[in-house]
Design a protein around this motif. Structure first.
Motif, short mmCIF file in Angstrom:
data_model
loop_
_atom_site.label_atom_id
_atom_site.label_comp_id
_atom_site.label_asym_id
_atom_site.label_seq_id
_atom_site.Cartn_x
_atom_site.Cartn_y
_atom_site.Cartn_z
N ILE A 73 -4.40 57.12 32.59
CA ILE A 73 -5.49 56.15 32.58
C ILE A 73 -5.31 55.27 31.34
CG2 ILE A 73 -7.99 55.79 32.47
CD1 ILE A 73 -8.33 58.56 33.72
N ILE A 74 -5.19 53.98 31.56
CA ILE A 74 -5.06 53.04 30.45
C ILE A 74 -6.41 52.38 30.22
CG2 ILE A 74 -3.92 50.95 29.61
CD1 ILE A 74 -1.54 51.63 31.37
N THR A 75 -6.92 52.52 29.02
CA THR A 75 -8.21 51.94 28.66
C THR A 75 -7.99 50.71 27.78
OG1 THR A 75 -9.26 54.12 28.70
CG2 THR A 75 -10.43 52.36 27.56
N LEU A 76 -8.68 49.64 28.14
CA LEU A 76 -8.65 48.40 27.35
C LEU A 76 -9.98 48.28 26.63
CD1 LEU A 76 -7.36 47.80 30.42
CD2 LEU A 76 -6.74 45.67 29.30
N ALA A 77 -9.93 48.11 25.32
CA ALA A 77 -11.15 48.04 24.52
C ALA A 77 -11.05 46.93 23.49
CB ALA A 77 -11.41 49.38 23.82
N ALA A 78 -12.21 46.42 23.09
CA ALA A 78 -12.26 45.41 22.03
C ALA A 78 -12.01 46.08 20.69
CB ALA A 78 -13.62 44.72 22.04
N ASP A 79 -11.34 45.37 19.81
CA ASP A 79 -11.07 45.84 18.46
C ASP A 79 -11.52 44.74 17.51
OD1 ASP A 79 -10.07 46.78 16.05
OD2 ASP A 79 -8.30 47.66 16.96
N ASP A 80 -12.61 44.98 16.78
CA ASP A 80 -13.25 43.94 15.98
C ASP A 80 -13.61 42.77 16.90
OD1 ASP A 80 -13.05 45.43 13.65
OD2 ASP A 80 -11.03 44.67 13.23
N GLU A 81 -13.57 41.56 16.37
CA GLU A 81 -13.93 40.40 17.17
C GLU A 81 -12.73 39.60 17.64
OE1 GLU A 81 -16.94 39.46 18.22
OE2 GLU A 81 -17.76 41.29 17.35
N ASP A 82 -11.53 40.01 17.20
CA ASP A 82 -10.37 39.16 17.48
C ASP A 82 -9.13 39.94 17.92
OD1 ASP A 82 -9.85 40.44 15.14
OD2 ASP A 82 -9.13 38.68 14.07
N ALA A 83 -9.33 41.14 18.46
CA ALA A 83 -8.17 41.94 18.84
C ALA A 83 -8.47 42.81 20.05
CB ALA A 83 -7.71 42.81 17.66
N SER A 136 -12.71 38.49 27.29
CA SER A 136 -13.11 39.20 28.51
C SER A 136 -12.43 38.60 29.74
CB SER A 136 -14.63 39.16 28.68
OG SER A 136 -15.10 37.82 28.81
N ALA A 137 -12.31 37.27 29.80
CA ALA A 137 -11.66 36.63 30.94
C ALA A 137 -10.18 36.98 30.98
CB ALA A 137 -11.84 35.12 30.88
N LEU A 138 -9.55 37.03 29.82
CA LEU A 138 -8.14 37.41 29.74
C LEU A 138 -7.93 38.82 30.30
CD1 LEU A 138 -5.22 36.95 28.60
CD2 LEU A 138 -6.08 38.00 26.47
N VAL A 139 -8.78 39.74 29.88
CA VAL A 139 -8.67 41.12 30.33
C VAL A 139 -8.92 41.24 31.84
CG1 VAL A 139 -9.77 43.40 30.19
CG2 VAL A 139 -9.22 42.15 28.10
N LEU A 142 -15.84 45.01 26.40
CA LEU A 142 -15.14 43.83 26.90
C LEU A 142 -15.88 43.14 28.04
CD1 LEU A 142 -11.43 45.05 26.83
CD2 LEU A 142 -12.49 43.32 25.37
N GLN A 143 -17.16 43.47 28.19
CA GLN A 143 -17.95 42.78 29.20
C GLN A 143 -18.20 41.33 28.76
OE1 GLN A 143 -18.82 43.95 32.26
NE2 GLN A 143 -17.48 45.64 31.62
N LEU A 156 -6.59 51.62 35.53
CA LEU A 156 -6.95 50.72 34.44
C LEU A 156 -8.46 50.73 34.28
CD1 LEU A 156 -4.58 47.71 35.25
CD2 LEU A 156 -4.41 49.25 33.28
N GLU A 157 -8.92 50.98 33.06
CA GLU A 157 -10.36 51.01 32.77
C GLU A 157 -10.68 50.00 31.68
OE1 GLU A 157 -11.65 54.91 31.75
OE2 GLU A 157 -11.52 55.68 33.80
#
Length: 233
Positions: A158-168, A96-99, A123-124, A117-118
């Motif tokens: 619109i570029i969306t950033l989302a978590a993928d599993d726990e490590d991606a 989350s900090a990286l994002v 990713l909270q 950017l969303e």
């Protein structure tokens, strides 16, 4: 036809990192110029206090404290430049900090080109979030993935950033809806006009070269979706 040597491939990756750093430099510079502006104002007010017939010691103390605080922020900003060195040993970073950091660095420039950017709710920040080593490498990789979508996509995306599993992480570009409510189709690399803020666009080759050099696996789907693991391969 000669193939690129390992040294040449490293130079290509170094060139990509340089381009990325150049793009975020205005945001980094802004963060360091801010304290300087406040310090200059504080010095001016302190000078007026000292030159006045009756010196207000309390006001002078407050101005000195303000200047001291801004000097601390400026020093921290200068020291943070070391965080961009790949050879620097760091304590790692959470996903989350990286994002949050990369989005803050790119959002102003992206907004000027009509790209939003969303950050997805996944990713909270949360307690107990794992830290991933090599924060500098991950920062370059995420900035590169976002810049790839920015340069290859159509305007008003619109570029969306989302978590993928726990490590991606997964980065996906979608177009804003038109007047009829239908989303524009994503324009893959080469089909869109060159949209880089400078002449050097980040393409799929640049993204893959950087990922290979840093030791991370990255995949780009046909629809432009970018996925990479936070763990080095």
């Amino acid at each position: 036809m000669m193939k690129a040597s390992p040294a040449a491939r490293s130079w290509i990756a170094a060139g990509v990192r340089h381009e990325l750093l150049t793009r975020v430099l205005p945001a980094l510079r802004h963060d360091m110029v801010g304290p300087v502006s406040v310090m200059r104002m504080g010095m001016l007010m302190l000078k007026r206090q000292v030159e006045s017939p009756s010196i207000d010691s309390q006001a002078c103390t407050e101005r000195v404290a303000l200047i001291d605080d801004q000097i601390g922020q400026l020093i921290a900003g200068v020291r943070s430049l070391r965080n961009w060195e790949l050879a620097t040993t760091d304590e790692g970073t959470t996903r989350s900090a990286l994002v949050q950091q990369c989005v803050a660095l790119l959002r102003p420039a992206f907004s000027m080109h009509g790209v939003q950017l969303e950050i997805a709710p996944s990713l909270q920040p949360r307690e107990g979030e794992p830290r991933w080593p090599r924060a500098a490498a991950l920062r370059y990789l995420l900035l590169c993935g976002l810049s790839y979508l920015h340069d290859a996509g159509a305007p008003s995306g619109i570029i969306t950033l989302a978590a993928d599993d726990e490590d991606a992480l997964t980065l996906r570009m979608r177009m804003r809806a038109d007047a009829d409510g239908a989303e524009e189709e994503y324009m893959p690399e080469g089909a869109a006009a060159h949209r880089a803020p400078r002449r050097l666009a980040i393409d799929a080759v640049a993204l893959q070269s950087l990922a290979d050099d840093l030791g991370y696996e990255v995949t780009v789907a046909d629809d432009g979706t970018v996925r990479f693991s936070l763990a080095a391969s």
